[in-house]
Every structure is written in structure tokens, then in C-alpha cells.
Design a protein around this motif. Sequence first.
Motif: not given
Length: 336
Positions: A1-15, A74-84
Motif C-alpha cells: 500500500p502506498n503511503s499518503k503523498a507528503g508523508d515523511g517529507k520535512p515540513r516547513l512553516l513560513l511566518m 484556530f487549530d494550532v495543534d493540528n499544524i504545529f504537530e506536523e512541522i519540523g
Amino acid sequence: PNSKAGDGKPRLLLMGQRRSGKSSISSVVFHKLPPSETLYIETTTRIKKESMHSFMDFQVWDFPGHLDYFDPAFDVDNIFEEIGALIWVIDAQDEYLEAIMRLNMTILNLQNSYPNINVEVFVHKVDGLSEDYKSDTFRDIIQRVQDELSDNGYENAPVSFYQTSIYDHSIFEAFSKVIQKLIPQLPTLEALLNSLCSTCHIEKAYLFDIMSKIYIATDTSPTDIGSYEICSDYIDVVIDVSEIYGWDRPAENGHSEIAETGNNDAESLITMERKGNNYLYLREINKYLALICLMGDDSPAEKKAVIDYNVGVFQAALKQVFPRAERDVPQTTSEE
Ligand code: GDP
């Protein structure tokens, strides 16, 4: 089974604050906009999620203004949980006290809930500043952040500082350093590149994210900015990135783009040519990455067979390191 696209990629947030340069950075690095044309782009007015055909995932947020991220709705957790990494852009040509205050507030918040997120401060638009003013400003910003951190007992928070501009390679160099911290396989990649360099008498080898021209690894010999420029320019010469990745063209039907274009082993692009006193060698490694090597004059083109062979070995090893990049399904850009 293919992993979801984007999985395992480094995630960045620009602020950063309005007009600090977030849209420009994103357009120049990820959409190849010429820097001078950023004068006419729309400033960031909302959260933009950009998923692109890159080794990394990337989002741009405007800091408060109209949007308060401490708002409980505003769902901060949802976002910050994902970023590196959180990249915080400060306009060095403008008054920056307010920006520093917000940055400090954010860092303290992150230290409470997400102490592992790297905070990467881009002291941006330094192209417009005199050398003296530039280094004074840089020092002053670092000092103000560090004072606040130590006042609150966070001497060892993962906060780093870079001087950046979209008008030179500094923005790409900074991104490269940010990304490399998020790649757990980096020591392995460096060891593989070191061994390739010594076997084939290569001066410098870079593993590039083709689309952004950020390098995700290089051998551990000293890097000078000149060799990065030469190699990064070579990508433009050799690969028509927009042709291959088609990121500007939204998919018209379900199965978007040319997902399989020319990137399987049999067809992967390999080329070598002379550039001034150097030879440049490029090989596509998978659909995100290309290896580019810089060699001196003493490495004549006849050696290409040896290099081809050893780069093949390198490519096979890399497949073990990044099995996912072979399978990923490209995504289209989305915005919310
Ligand atoms: P945003 O609101 O944070 O998305 O900011 P924008 O990307 O809209 O940028 C605001 C202005 O800053 C634009 O006019 C850009 O041309 C300019 N700008 C962005 N980056 C740089 C830079 O590195 N140097 C200089 N001199 N100007 C820049």
C-alpha cells in the motif's frame, strides 16, 4: 500500500509580519519567480498551504494582522504537530521591534508545547543594507531574542539565525541548512557523498531538490558559495524543470501530470560537460532529487564511465535511504 503523498517529507512553516517577504521567498524559491517581479505579487493575506513536487512540504502563514493564532478557534495543534521547522521572516530594512516581540512570544509558546520545532529566523532583505548596518542589525536581533530566552530559562532553545535576500543565493543556502536539520538520514547521505567524491576525484557533490534548488546534502569538504552557484545554475541549463514537473499547470483530470516522466532508472537523465576549468556531472536520482558533481580539470571526460558506475552505486544506496520518494504520488497545489 502506498503511503499518503507528503508523508515523511520535512515540513516547513513560513511566518512573519505582513510585507516581511514571505510570498516573495515562496515565489522565488518554489516557483522560480525572478526576484524583481516580487514587487508586483500579492502580499500574503491568508494561510496558504502549498504542496509541491518537492522533497519537502511547505506552508506560508501571515502572522496575526487579521489572524490571531492564539485564538482558540484556530487549530494550532493540528499544524504545529506536523512541522519540523518554523521559519520566521523579519524585514531587516524596517522597524523590527514589534516583529521581535511577536517572535519571542511565539518561541516561548513553542518551548512550552513543541520544544522540538526548530525556529529558524531569517533576517531578510539584507541586500539593501550597508555591511556595517547589516551586521549590527543581525547582532542586535540575535541579542534581543537570546536575552528574552535566557530571561525565561530557555538557554538551549533550538533557535538559529540567517541573513537572507531573494536577490542572491543566500535564501537558498539558508533553506538548505534548515532542511538538512530535518533529514534524519543526513549522516548517511554525507558518508555516501564523501565516498563517491573520494572514489571518483570529485571536488564537490550536491544532492539537490530539483524543483527548489535547495540542496539537501553535500559531502563534508568545505563548501564555498561559488560551487553551489555553479551547480545550481547547471540544473537550469540541463533540466527544464517546469517541463518535467508541470507544477504551474493544474491537473485537468484525476490523474494529474506527467508523474512518471523520465525519472525511472532506465531513462534517468545523465550528463557531463565542461564549464570553464571544471567538469559538471548531473544525474537525476529520483523524481525529486538530482546529484550534481563538480570536478577539476584533471578529471577528464574519459572518466565518465567510472563516474557513471559509481553514481549508479550511489543511486542504489539512496533508494534504500529514501524508499518513499520512488513511490510518492505527486499532489496538486491547494489553498485554504
Ligand atoms: P509578505 O506580506 O510577507 O508575503 O511580503 P511580500 O512577499 O509581499 O513582500 C513585500 C515586499 O518586500 C515586496 O515588495 C518584495 O519585493 C519585497 N522583498 C521581498 N524579499 C526581499 C528581499 O530579499 N530584498 C528586498 N530588497 N526586497 C524584498
